[in-house]
Write an enzyme that holds these catalytic residues in place. Structure first.
Site, PDB file in Angstrom:
ATOM      1  CB  ALA A  66      -7.673   2.116   8.608  1.00 18.20           C
ATOM      2  N   GLY A 105      -2.385   3.239   8.598  1.00 16.23           N
ATOM      3  CA  GLY A 105      -2.620   3.361  10.037  1.00 16.23           C
ATOM      4  C   GLY A 105      -1.642   2.545  10.850  1.00 16.23           C
ATOM      5  CD  GLU A 108      -1.816   7.523   9.727  1.00 18.52           C
ATOM      6  OE1 GLU A 108      -2.649   6.614   9.537  1.00 18.52           O
ATOM      7  OE2 GLU A 108      -2.037   8.715   9.488  1.00 18.52           O
ATOM      8  CD  GLU A 128      -2.468   6.019   4.742  1.00 12.40           C
ATOM      9  OE1 GLU A 128      -1.422   6.083   4.094  1.00 12.40           O
ATOM     10  OE2 GLU A 128      -2.503   5.828   5.976  1.00 12.40           O
TER      11      GLU A 128
HETATM   12  N1  T1G Z   1      -8.088  -3.737   5.520  1.00 15.39           N
HETATM   13  C1  T1G Z   1      -8.837  -4.851   5.367  1.00 15.39           C
HETATM   14  N2  T1G Z   1      -8.426  -5.963   4.711  1.00 15.39           N
HETATM   15  C2  T1G Z   1      -7.177  -5.936   4.195  1.00 15.39           C
HETATM   16  C3  T1G Z   1      -6.337  -4.804   4.315  1.00 15.39           C
HETATM   17  C4  T1G Z   1      -6.842  -3.672   5.022  1.00 15.39           C
HETATM   18  N3  T1G Z   1      -6.111  -2.588   5.224  1.00 15.39           N
HETATM   19  N4  T1G Z   1      -5.166  -5.106   3.695  1.00 15.39           N
HETATM   20  C5  T1G Z   1      -5.277  -6.359   3.222  1.00 15.39           C
HETATM   21  N5  T1G Z   1      -6.485  -6.855   3.505  1.00 15.39           N
HETATM   22  C6  T1G Z   1      -6.971  -8.202   3.181  1.00 15.39           C
HETATM   23  C7  T1G Z   1      -7.103  -8.408   1.682  1.00 15.39           C
HETATM   24  O1  T1G Z   1      -8.357  -7.921   1.232  1.00 15.39           O
HETATM   25  C8  T1G Z   1      -6.970  -9.903   1.563  1.00 15.39           C
HETATM   26  O2  T1G Z   1      -8.229 -10.444   1.978  1.00 15.39           O
HETATM   27  C9  T1G Z   1      -5.962 -10.250   2.671  1.00 15.39           C
HETATM   28  O3  T1G Z   1      -5.983  -9.133   3.580  1.00 15.39           O
HETATM   29  C10 T1G Z   1      -4.557 -10.441   2.157  1.00 15.39           C
HETATM   30  O4  T1G Z   1      -4.244  -9.251   1.414  1.00 15.39           O
HETATM   31  C11 T1G Z   1      -6.063   5.730   9.052  1.00 15.39           C
HETATM   32  C12 T1G Z   1      -7.195   5.334   6.680  1.00 15.39           C
HETATM   33  C13 T1G Z   1      -0.730  -5.725   3.442  1.00 15.39           C
HETATM   34  C14 T1G Z   1       0.805  -5.543   1.449  1.00 15.39           C
HETATM   35  O5  T1G Z   1      -3.584   0.383   2.002  1.00 15.39           O
HETATM   36  O6  T1G Z   1      -1.235  -3.397   0.627  1.00 15.39           O
HETATM   37  O7  T1G Z   1      -4.729   2.978   7.058  1.00 15.39           O
HETATM   38  O8  T1G Z   1      -8.799 -11.618  -0.191  1.00 15.39           O
HETATM   39  O9  T1G Z   1      -4.037 -10.415  -0.797  1.00 15.39           O
HETATM   40  O10 T1G Z   1      -0.490  -9.608  -1.327  1.00 15.39           O
HETATM   41  O11 T1G Z   1      -4.429   6.691   7.691  1.00 15.39           O
HETATM   42  O12 T1G Z   1      -2.810  -6.353   1.523  1.00 15.39           O
HETATM   43  O13 T1G Z   1      -7.682 -12.878   1.671  1.00 15.39           O
HETATM   44  O14 T1G Z   1     -10.073 -12.070   1.922  1.00 15.39           O
HETATM   45  O15 T1G Z   1      -3.221  -8.033  -0.467  1.00 15.39           O
HETATM   46  O16 T1G Z   1       0.368 -10.388   0.970  1.00 15.39           O
HETATM   47  C15 T1G Z   1      -3.831   1.619   4.420  1.00 15.39           C
HETATM   48  C16 T1G Z   1      -3.478  -2.447   1.994  1.00 15.39           C
HETATM   49  C17 T1G Z   1      -5.284   1.489   4.704  1.00 15.39           C
HETATM   50  C18 T1G Z   1      -2.580  -1.584   2.860  1.00 15.39           C
HETATM   51  C19 T1G Z   1      -0.424  -7.661   1.942  1.00 15.39           C
HETATM   52  N6  T1G Z   1      -3.233   0.318   4.212  1.00 15.39           N
HETATM   53  N7  T1G Z   1      -3.032  -3.824   1.948  1.00 15.39           N
HETATM   54  O17 T1G Z   1      -0.382  -8.033   0.604  1.00 15.39           O
HETATM   55  O18 T1G Z   1      -2.021  -9.979   0.637  1.00 15.39           O
HETATM   56  S1  T1G Z   1      -6.051   3.054   4.898  1.00 15.39           S
HETATM   57  C20 T1G Z   1      -3.187  -0.218   2.976  1.00 15.39           C
HETATM   58  C21 T1G Z   1      -1.956  -4.193   1.210  1.00 15.39           C
HETATM   59  C22 T1G Z   1      -5.422   3.648   6.350  1.00 15.39           C
HETATM   60  C23 T1G Z   1      -5.108   5.472   7.943  1.00 15.39           C
HETATM   61  C24 T1G Z   1      -5.754   5.069   6.671  1.00 15.39           C
HETATM   62  C25 T1G Z   1      -1.668  -5.655   1.136  1.00 15.39           C
HETATM   63  C26 T1G Z   1      -0.494  -6.113   2.023  1.00 15.39           C
HETATM   64  P1  T1G Z   1      -8.732 -11.838   1.301  1.00 15.39           P
HETATM   65  P2  T1G Z   1      -3.399  -9.384   0.071  1.00 15.39           P
HETATM   66  P3  T1G Z   1      -0.565  -9.554   0.163  1.00 15.39           P
END
Ligand code: T1G
Length: 694
Positions: A66, A105, A108, A128
């Site tokens: 998400a 997500g 999912e 999450e």
């Molecule tokens: N939403 C918005 N921005 C995100 C993002 C996300 N989910 N994930 C990464 N970014 C942005 C981050 O802020 C950075 O921005 C850029 O992408 C590169 O990220 C419904 C509710 C995917 C393994 O928890 O683990 O889904 O600083 O520096 O080291 O059940 O990002 O460049 O402006 O981390 O290569 C669940 C979180 C969400 C994954 C990549 N998903 N992200 O790592 O790059 S909750 C997560 C990561 C959800 C559902 C629920 C990592 C990555 P900027 P980065 P990276």
């Protein structure tokens, strides 16, 4: 090619309808992406020229979750639930083509497809819980139906992803696609049609739930198994409850229960702090006055000076990143010892199954030991990790400056000394920087990077990028005594010592901070690090600390001598209170003319933590740290501050800066100007602001 929304397109490629998501940087499920996927499914369903559908993403990864930046904003239809329901209801087989990291997500969404295929390097997971929430779009209901309850419990409460081969093994993906992922996914989709395979709706599958239905004790056993690791965390328990609902309730009711448990967490402080921290960690890697396109120095080889605990640990980080290391010691014996410890550490990791023997062999093949400093003349970066003494460091940097090639970065691992002074002995101060690793250096994620007045932008940018390459989380700070992490730690240590002089005992202070969520309290931490380290530093500065000095004079250096502030019986690492130490403390109180008194847990907590917050405010005022959130990153990754409390500065914002100032002023009345609130803190509090506004 039809653009469904700005981020999602649809195109019939032969008899396969291809939905492509293209929303950099990680194809997060923003409104435009959700609407686009749903629109793409509707287009494919209505397109009589196609008999199957493939969902693929452009860029570096499949949907990574998400869009966290949308959290807290009013929801905009379609919800992810609606998107997933549309995919499940599609009259044609929908195949998710996964590459990169299908997380949260993203996974999912893929679970809403009828089939999933993946590239060999893909990872899938539901992280999450690391944001203090739980999979809120059916993940807690669908994952157990695919991989079974035990694995779903492990994956969802740890938040750790699994690789493509494991995903294939447990049935999360049907095929690994070597070569072109989209073409492979299209071929797979055609085969599903040709073989007349069913449209598999995970929500209809219940076989994998049978084991848990027949063994309800599984949940209680699992709760017990993670209790210590997840103490104080709220999210893991709600994850378990949601998976219990998957076992006990029909799918639609399980979804409803998942939603309730999700909202409970989403509205809580812990999740707010963990989401705050997710961005704080990424912000810390950005240095405002160092442009993103600053040229980087190519780091192909590294030299480490000193093969002691720190030097060996530092070397391991580079070796694991595939960077050859030349490690230098003054004697063959010290060198052999240091390399033996590196080998022992790797062997322990291999024996725990966290590293393959091949990987270990590869790391060791990149390691060269020498007692000849000249051997590092061609390396791209040198990290000095020798005795914490300015004269020793100046002597080494003078030699390094003469030996190392032009353009080599000269870094020091010092934890307190003035790096401006160290750089000044070289002809290349712009190439001198502090790289302060935390012990054990091959484990702790924080890398506190210290810029001098002369460190160049290119060296800073290079070292920030290098941190990520060697698996560290960097934060750039300025030069001062103790930099940021230890400077704040010293304030807490001062109060901890004062508290045991006034009436508390080490076990009281340690219990309060452990219950707050820290991995251990200051006295247990001193015994782990070794009381002799700080004793030597105090002696070097001519400083006295009656209790700590008395303990060291008895040779009680901590765990390594079986006794320190606590006893460690028969080599155990479990601290046991020792009446000998209590007698030392009582005597010190008496010698100081202090009437000991009962001290409440609340006072212990405030007197340990509020000076940390106040020092953080001073550090910000002095420009030693760029952001309050950088201080939080340092304390979470360097000292184990509980991530669900966001860090000391986030915690202050949560308490309210006006309340922090009020307490500091009360203590100032009682104990003197040591407690005077920092001007920045007073200003923010008076303006009703937070540290995030600083
Ligand atoms: N939403 C918005 N921005 C995100 C993002 C996300 N989910 N994930 C990464 N970014 C942005 C981050 O802020 C950075 O921005 C850029 O992408 C590169 O990220 C419904 C509710 C995917 C393994 O928890 O683990 O889904 O600083 O520096 O080291 O059940 O990002 O460049 O402006 O981390 O290569 C669940 C979180 C969400 C994954 C990549 N998903 N992200 O790592 O790059 S909750 C997560 C990561 C959800 C559902 C629920 C990592 C990555 P900027 P980065 P990276």
């Amino acid at each position: 090619m039809t653009a469904i929304t700005e981020f999602v397109s649809y195109e019939a490629e032969g008899d396969v309808g291809v939905i492509t998501v293209d929303s950099p940087p990680v194809n997060a499920l923003s409104f435009g992406v959700r609407a686009g996927i749903k629109g793409g499914i509707e287009a494919a369903d209505a397109d009589s020229s196609v008999s199957s559908v493939v969902l693929v993403c452009a860029g570096r990864t499949f949907i990574a979750g998400a869009d966290i930046t949308e959290f807290g904003k009013p929801p905009k239809a379609p919800s992810l639930h609606e998107v997933i329901a549309a995919m499940e209801a599609c009259s044609k087989p929908v195949v998710a083509a996964i590459h990169g990291t299908a997380l949260g997500g993203g996974l999912e969404t893929a679970l809403g497809c009828h089939y999933r295929v993946a590239s060999p390097t893909a990872k899938v997971g539901l992280p999450e819980v690391k944001l203090g929430i739980l999979p809120g779009a059916g993940g807690t209901q669908r994952l157990p139906r695919v991989v079974g309850v035990p694995m779903a419990l492990e994956m969802i409460t740890s938040g750790n992803p699994i690789g493509a081969s494991k995903a294939l093994e447990v049935g999360l993906v049907s095929e690994i696609i070597d070569g072109d992922l989209k073409e492979g996914a299209k071929a797979f989709a055609r085969k599903v049609v040709a073989d007349g395979l069913p449209l598999v709706k995970i929500s209809d599958q219940n076989d994998k739930l049978k084991e848990a239905r027949e063994n309800p004790g599984m949940f209680a056993d699992f709760r017990k198994s993670i209790a210590r690791k997840t103490r104080n965390f709220e999210a893991p328990e709600n994850c378990i409850k949601a998976i219990e609902a998957a076992v006990e309730l029909p799918f639609p009711d399980g979804l409803k229960r998942e939603r309730e448990l999700f909202m409970e967490l989403m509205q809580g402080e812990q999740s707010f702090s963990q989401r705050y921290f997710f961005f704080a960690e990424r912000q810390a890697a950005k240095i405002p006055d160092v442009p993103k396109d600053t040229p980087l120095i190519d780091i192909k080889t590294a030299g480490i000076i000193g093969a002691g605990t720190m030097g060996g640990g530092i070397a391991m980080n580079f070796l694991q990143a595939g960077i050859p290391v030349i490690i230098v010691e003054t004697t063959q014996e010290a060198l052999d010892n240091g390399i033996a410890i590196i080998k022992k550490n790797y062997a322990a990791t291999v024996s725990k199954g966290r590293m393959s023997q091949d990987a270990m062999d590869k790391c060791l093949s990149l390691l060269t030991g020498t007692t000849n400093l000249e051997d590092i003349k061609d390396v791209d970066i040198v990290i000095e990790a020798v005795f914490e003494n300015m004269d020793v460091k100046k002597e080494i940097f003078t030699k390094l400056d003469a030996i190392c090639k032009d353009g080599a970065i000269l870094a020091t691992n010092t934890s307190t000394l003035d790096i401006n002074e160290i750089g000044a002995v070289t002809k290349r101060p712009e190439y001198v920087i502090g790289l302060h690793f935390f012990s054990p250096a091959n484990v702790m994620k924080l890398l506190e990077e210290v810029r001098t007045d002369k460190t160049s932008k290119s060296v800073m940018a290079t070292c920030m990028a290098l941190a990520k390459r060697i698996g560290k989380v960097p934060a750039m700070v300025g030069v001062c005594d103790g930099f940021v992490g230890n400077r704040i730690l010293h304030r807490r240590a001062e109060q901890a010592t004062q508290l045991i002089l006034e009436g508390a005992l080490p076990q009281d202070v340690d219990r309060v901070l452990y219950d707050f969520g820290l991995p251990m309290g200051p006295f247990a931490m001193a015994d782990l690090a070794g009381n002799d380290v700080s004793w030597r530093i105090r002696q070097g500065k001519g400083q006295k600390s009656p209790i700590a000095d008395a303990i060291c004079e008895l040779g009680r250096f901590g765990q390594k001598t079986g006794a320190g502030y606590y006893l460690y019986k028969d080599g155990s690492r479990t601290p046991t209170p020792d009446p000998v130490v209590e007698d030392i403390i009582l005597k010190a109180s008496k010698d100081a003319g202090i009437e000991r008194r009962e001290i409440s847990d609340e006072e212990i907590l405030k007197r340990c933590i509020y000076p940390m917050i106040n020092e953080g405010a001073k550090i910000l005022e002095e420009g030693i740290a760029t952001r309050a959130s950088d201080i939080d990153v340092i304390w979470v990754y360097g000292y184990g501050w509980p991530i669900y409390r966001g860090g000391p500065m986030r915690y202050a914002d949560y308490i309210g800066l006006d309340n922090v100032v009020k307490t500091l002023r009360e203590y100032q009345e009682q104990y003197g100007d040591y407690w005077k609130p920092a001007p920045l803190l007073e200003r923010l509090a008076s303006e009703g602001k937070t540290f995030q506004d600083a």
